[in-house]
Design a protein around this motif. Structure first.
Motif, mmCIF file in Angstrom:
data_model
loop_
_atom_site.group_PDB
_atom_site.id
_atom_site.type_symbol
_atom_site.label_atom_id
_atom_site.label_comp_id
_atom_site.label_asym_id
_atom_site.label_seq_id
_atom_site.Cartn_x
_atom_site.Cartn_y
_atom_site.Cartn_z
ATOM 1 N N ARG A 169 34.106 16.221 -11.073
ATOM 2 C CA ARG A 169 34.345 17.433 -10.279
ATOM 3 C C ARG A 169 33.121 18.352 -10.284
ATOM 4 O O ARG A 169 32.719 18.889 -9.264
ATOM 5 N N SER A 189 47.424 7.958 -25.464
ATOM 6 C CA SER A 189 47.398 9.385 -25.141
ATOM 7 C C SER A 189 46.092 10.028 -25.589
ATOM 8 O O SER A 189 45.489 10.812 -24.851
ATOM 9 N N ARG A 202 51.732 11.383 -19.804
ATOM 10 C CA ARG A 202 52.362 11.960 -20.987
ATOM 11 C C ARG A 202 53.169 10.866 -21.653
ATOM 12 O O ARG A 202 54.038 10.260 -21.033
ATOM 13 N N GLY A 251 45.154 8.147 -10.912
ATOM 14 C CA GLY A 251 46.266 8.556 -11.746
ATOM 15 C C GLY A 251 47.399 7.561 -11.687
ATOM 16 O O GLY A 251 47.345 6.562 -10.975
ATOM 17 N N MET A 264 43.347 9.044 -23.206
ATOM 18 C CA MET A 264 43.436 9.755 -21.932
ATOM 19 C C MET A 264 42.892 11.174 -22.077
ATOM 20 O O MET A 264 42.130 11.641 -21.235
ATOM 21 N N ILE A 265 43.263 11.835 -23.150
ATOM 22 C CA ILE A 265 42.850 13.220 -23.342
ATOM 23 C C ILE A 265 41.363 13.323 -23.668
ATOM 24 O O ILE A 265 40.669 14.204 -23.188
ATOM 25 N N THR A 281 49.564 13.642 -14.221
ATOM 26 C CA THR A 281 48.955 13.366 -15.512
ATOM 27 C C THR A 281 49.861 12.504 -16.375
ATOM 28 O O THR A 281 51.062 12.417 -16.161
ATOM 29 N N ILE A 302 36.962 13.046 -15.393
ATOM 30 C CA ILE A 302 37.353 13.615 -14.101
ATOM 31 C C ILE A 302 36.721 14.998 -13.935
ATOM 32 O O ILE A 302 36.203 15.341 -12.866
ATOM 33 N N LEU A 303 36.729 15.783 -15.005
ATOM 34 C CA LEU A 303 36.125 17.110 -14.941
ATOM 35 C C LEU A 303 34.620 17.030 -14.697
ATOM 36 O O LEU A 303 34.057 17.823 -13.947
ATOM 37 N N PHE A 317 39.316 9.955 -20.473
ATOM 38 C CA PHE A 317 39.656 9.842 -19.059
ATOM 39 C C PHE A 317 39.631 11.191 -18.344
ATOM 40 O O PHE A 317 38.913 11.380 -17.365
ATOM 41 N N TYR A 318 40.391 12.160 -18.824
ATOM 42 C CA TYR A 318 40.448 13.465 -18.169
ATOM 43 C C TYR A 318 39.112 14.210 -18.211
ATOM 44 O O TYR A 318 38.717 14.801 -17.209
#
Length: 142
Positions: free
Chosen positions: A101, A86, A74, A111, A89-90, A72, A97-98, A93-94
């Motif tokens: 999934r 940042s 940071r 990544g 991304m939070i 990840t 991904i969830l 982007f992330y």
């Protein structure tokens, strides 16, 4: 190279290929030029701890592992551009991904660091199969 003269270090410039996605074309070249089965691919702005390679390569010892889990992001500073990156991304982007999934499972590696093997890259047709596709953008549809 100067600091580690006992190591076999080479510097490669460009892809030498005519492709739509130059980053992927560079990956084609790097996979061809690499001397080992396990490949560690990371962005040029990644900074790591001394045990980084041992840590990220360890999952490759798991028989059914296609790639190491993504590392990840940071930020290391409090400067405005890094804070905005940042937050992006939070918040975008992330979560994307969830969602992937939940919908279909994670069948891709992404990544700032990707660790995989030549065999796994060959199994999806290699980066050659992707180099003439437009660069991917990741966003959530409304």
């Amino acid at each position: 190279m100067r600091d580690f003269p006992e190591r076999q270090i080479r510097i490669l410039y460009g892809s030498g290929r005519n492709a739509i996605n130059d980053k992927v074309a560079k990956l084609v070249r790097l996979v061809r030029e690499a001397r080992n089965e396990v490949l560690v691919i990371n962005d040029s702005d990644v900074r790591v701890e001394p045990n980084y390679l041992r840590t990220v390569v360890a999952p490759c010892a798991i028989p059914k592992s296609a790639a190491s889990p993504a590392c990840t992001f940071r930020s290391t500073t409090n400067r405005s551009p890094n804070i905005c990156h940042s937050i992006g991304m939070i918040s975008d982007f992330y979560p994307g991904i969830l969602v992937a999934r939940q919908l279909d499972g994670i069948k891709f590696a992404l990544g700032q660091t990707i660790v995989t093997t030549r065999a796994h890259i060959a199994a999806f047709g290699g980066y050659e199969s992707l180099e003439n596709r437009p660069p991917m953008t990741f966003s959530l549809a409304a």
